[in-house]
Design a protein around this motif. Structure first.
Motif, short mmCIF file in Angstrom:
data_model
loop_
_atom_site.label_atom_id
_atom_site.label_comp_id
_atom_site.label_asym_id
_atom_site.label_seq_id
_atom_site.Cartn_x
_atom_site.Cartn_y
_atom_site.Cartn_z
N THR A 171 -6.43 -5.46 -1.60
CA THR A 171 -5.13 -6.28 -1.51
C THR A 171 -5.40 -7.38 -0.82
OG1 THR A 171 -3.87 -3.79 -0.73
CG2 THR A 171 -2.93 -5.96 0.05
N ASN A 178 1.04 -1.17 -0.02
CA ASN A 178 -0.13 -0.01 0.08
C ASN A 178 0.89 1.37 0.04
OD1 ASN A 178 -3.31 -0.51 0.42
ND2 ASN A 178 -2.07 -2.27 1.29
N ILE A 224 -3.14 2.84 5.19
CA ILE A 224 -3.93 1.68 5.60
C ILE A 224 -5.13 1.92 6.98
CG2 ILE A 224 -2.45 0.23 4.65
CD1 ILE A 224 -1.91 -0.65 7.60
N GLU A 272 -0.93 4.48 -0.41
CA GLU A 272 -2.21 4.99 0.32
C GLU A 272 -1.88 4.55 1.75
OE1 GLU A 272 -5.90 2.97 -1.30
OE2 GLU A 272 -4.39 2.12 -3.23
#
Length: 314
Positions: free
Chosen positions: A232, A117, A144, A142
């Motif tokens: 994911t 991520n 989490i 990104e």
């Protein structure tokens, strides 16, 4: 005095000393060779206790050659390398480990989640190619935090994953066949859901299950199609629980679909040898950190001694 043979050639000194101090005469494998069935039969005819790892396959054929009670102690959580007939035999007591490497695996799971991520692997590869600029990332990193984490399995590893996930304020749901047996997870705010709900709704999915007849290819082609193209997916369990080829095909189709695997490569070596910016593979190293190995060796030794004491008390 009981006689033991360790197929594991690098058993820790603490474990060795503990066994010897408990009246067990231990012989250590002098090589890294993994014994075949015929060699295992010879060892079991000579020794009371056999210490093995996941690379040693124990088939039901050994049962025809055992005339007295034996202990087979495996340095693993999973037991899929030992035939069910052996595990259920009255002549054999199979011992495994359950706690020693759970923290190590949970940490590895989050290293894969964060590595994917946060685009760590892709970023490092760009630097090595002298393209190290954020504009070259195929997608921005990104966070989490506050994402939906779906957990498949409710065992010890999952519990450690939940503890870490709470730090990131993740919304946690879990699939298990027997939610009534895991009501303690409710204290962490975990919501039990069906497998399909987990796969459809989760931003991040982790599977932590043993390989059994029921879990083999649990994550099939149809199940993989349920996952969001932005999800994911992490698997640190046995490779045969997941249709890995279909999983990678989805990663190839959607560069926003991220895959982290810690598995025995074997049949998938060629498939997984290609670099993909959205896939990270480690060769089944999650549970074998330095600290985990020391804990695992000693836990197994302790379980062997406790098993012998229980037999003596009977």
């Amino acid at each position: 005095m009981k006689k033991a043979f360790s197929v594991i050639s690098d058993l820790s000194q603490d474990a060795i000393t503990f066994l010897e101090n408990n009246n067990i005469q231990l012989t250590i494998n002098g090589s890294d060779n993994v014994p075949n069935t015929e060699e295992l039969i010879v060892l079991l005819q000579e020794y009371d206790i056999l210490i093995i790892g996941v690379k040693t396959t124990v088939t039901k054929d050994i049962l025809e050659h055992i005339g007295s009670h034996k202990i087979i102690a495996t340095l693993s959580i999973g037991l899929d390398h030992i035939d069910r007939e052996v595990r259920e035999s009255e002549l054999v007591q199979v011992i495994n480990i359950k706690d020693a490497n759970t923290i190590s695996v949970a940490e590895h799971i989050f290293s894969l989640i964060l590595g994917l991520n946060k685009r760590i692997y892709e970023s490092n590869n760009l630097v090595l190619q002298q393209k190290g600029h954020k504009k070259n990332l195929h997608e921005r990193p990104e966070d989490i935090s506050n994402k939906k984490l779906g957990l498949i399995g409710a065992g010890n590893i999952t519990k450690e994953v939940i503890k870490i996930a709470k730090v990131f304020n993740m919304q946690i749901s879990c699939y298990t066949r027997n939610p009534d047996n895991h009501k303690d997870l409710l204290e962490y705010g975990v919501v039990f859901k069906s497998l399909d709900e987990i796969l459809k709704e989760s931003d991040i999915i982790n599977i932590s299950l043993p390989l059994t007849d029921e879990t083999k290819y649990l994550i099939s082609k149809d199940k993989i199609e349920l996952m969001k193209p932005t999800a994911t997916f992490i698997n640190t369990s046995r490779v045969d629980i997941v249709d890995t080829r279909t999983l990678i095909k989805k990663a190839d189709k959607y560069d926003t679909f991220y895959v982290g695997l810690d598995i025995d490569l074997d049949e998938h070596k060629e498939l997984l040898s290609q670099y993909r910016s959205n896939v990270i593979i480690t060769p089944h190293t999650a549970g074998v950190s330095k600290q985990a190995i020391e804990r695992m060796d000693f836990e197994l030794a302790n379980n062997i001694v406790n098993c012998l004491k229980g037999a003596t008390n009977e």
